[in-house]
Motif scaffolding. Structure first.
Motif, mmCIF file in Angstrom:
data_model
loop_
_atom_site.group_PDB
_atom_site.id
_atom_site.type_symbol
_atom_site.label_atom_id
_atom_site.label_comp_id
_atom_site.label_asym_id
_atom_site.label_seq_id
_atom_site.Cartn_x
_atom_site.Cartn_y
_atom_site.Cartn_z
ATOM 1 N N LEU A 138 0.830 -1.199 0.000
ATOM 2 C CA LEU A 138 0.000 0.000 0.000
ATOM 3 C C LEU A 138 0.865 1.250 0.000
ATOM 4 N N SER A 139 1.944 1.221 0.775
ATOM 5 C CA SER A 139 2.848 2.365 0.841
ATOM 6 C C SER A 139 3.483 2.649 -0.516
ATOM 7 N N LEU A 141 2.221 1.899 -3.473
ATOM 8 C CA LEU A 141 1.203 2.445 -4.372
ATOM 9 C C LEU A 141 0.895 3.903 -4.046
ATOM 10 N N GLN A 142 0.863 4.221 -2.777
ATOM 11 C CA GLN A 142 0.591 5.602 -2.395
ATOM 12 C C GLN A 142 1.727 6.525 -2.842
ATOM 13 N N ASN A 145 1.217 7.077 -6.373
ATOM 14 C CA ASN A 145 0.079 7.984 -6.491
ATOM 15 C C ASN A 145 0.532 9.436 -6.335
ATOM 16 N N ASP A 199 -5.454 4.552 -7.694
ATOM 17 C CA ASP A 199 -6.411 4.850 -6.620
ATOM 18 C C ASP A 199 -7.271 3.630 -6.309
ATOM 19 N N VAL A 202 -5.176 1.113 -4.480
ATOM 20 C CA VAL A 202 -4.981 1.539 -3.088
ATOM 21 C C VAL A 202 -6.199 1.184 -2.245
ATOM 22 N N LYS A 206 -6.337 -1.430 0.837
ATOM 23 C CA LYS A 206 -6.810 -1.015 2.158
ATOM 24 C C LYS A 206 -7.880 -1.971 2.670
#
Length: 232
Positions: A138-139, A141-142, A145, A199, A202, A206
């Protein structure tokens, strides 16, 4: 996905950890074994630990679990982990892993079963690790982003500068700049599409993190119940 099962058999923990999301997407069996079964036979306890939430109590065509196979190969470290979770499962012959060990007079393994509650902290560690694996993805991908958003802002600034320049140039130069502006708009659309995709990824990750945390909590409650039952 043969590589997934091969990694489990060969003890490639890093590959399994980096690709743990495959535990939900690949076929559960390859060659009549799950990935955890392959790891259990080779005593790769770290891999068994991380796959446990996905494959606990799964049985092959003979009704054997990863624990049955671990007993057959005397995989002591794996038995310490799985004894708490799969000791009540019987194979197609109606035998639990402990009963098989007893028939073969495997005293060391029998002792592991008798003291299995001592090893539960190691087993529960995987449920802490799994959300961390998801959070790591997730980190990443963020971060992507954020980088795409920054690129979009730069493109918008360049676009504004082109529009300002066009107002002070001749027709031929205006045409050239219009073409460049169209190219910039096309690139912007491409970045926006990538941004929408990321998005969505992500949000999906999550959701999976939340699901894994819920699974971890449920299994930890089960472990606590078993410990309580054993101490009574």
């Amino acid at each position: 996905m043969e590589q997934w099962f091969q990694a489990a058999q060969q003890g490639d923990y890093q590959y399994i950890k980096d690709n743990i999301i495959l535990a939900r997407s690949v076929d559960q069996m390859f060659g009549n074994k799950t990935a955890m079964m392959y790891a259990a036979q080779e005593n790769h306890y770290k891999i068994v630990n991380i796959l446990l939430p996905f494959e606990a109590k799964m049985q092959n065509a003979q009704g054997s679990t990863a624990l049955h196979l671990a007993v057959s190969k005397s995989s002591f470290d794996v038995i310490k982990i799985l004894a708490t979770f799969e000791s009540d499962v019987r194979n197609n012959k109606g035998k639990t892993a402990l009963e098989i060990a007893t028939e073969k007079n495997q005293l060391d393994i029998i002792d592991l079963f008798e003291h299995s509650s001592m090893y539960e902290p190691r087993a529960s560690a995987s449920f802490i690790l799994l959300p961390d694996v998801k959070n790591e993805q997730l980190s990443k991908l963020q971060k992507m982003n954020d980088e795409l958003k920054l690129t979009l802002r730069k493109q918008e600034q360049i676009n504004k500068e082109f529009k300002f320049t066009v107002q002070s140039l001749g027709n031929e130069q205006k045409n050239d700049l219009c073409i460049k502006e169209q190219n910039i708009k096309a690139e912007k659309m491409e970045y926006e599409m990538k941004l929408e995709y990321i998005d969505a990824e992500v949000q999906q990750l999550k959701q999976e993190v939340n699901e894994l945390e819920n699974v971890a909590e449920q299994v930890m409650q089960l472990v606590k119940q078993k410990i309580t039952q054993k101490t009574k």
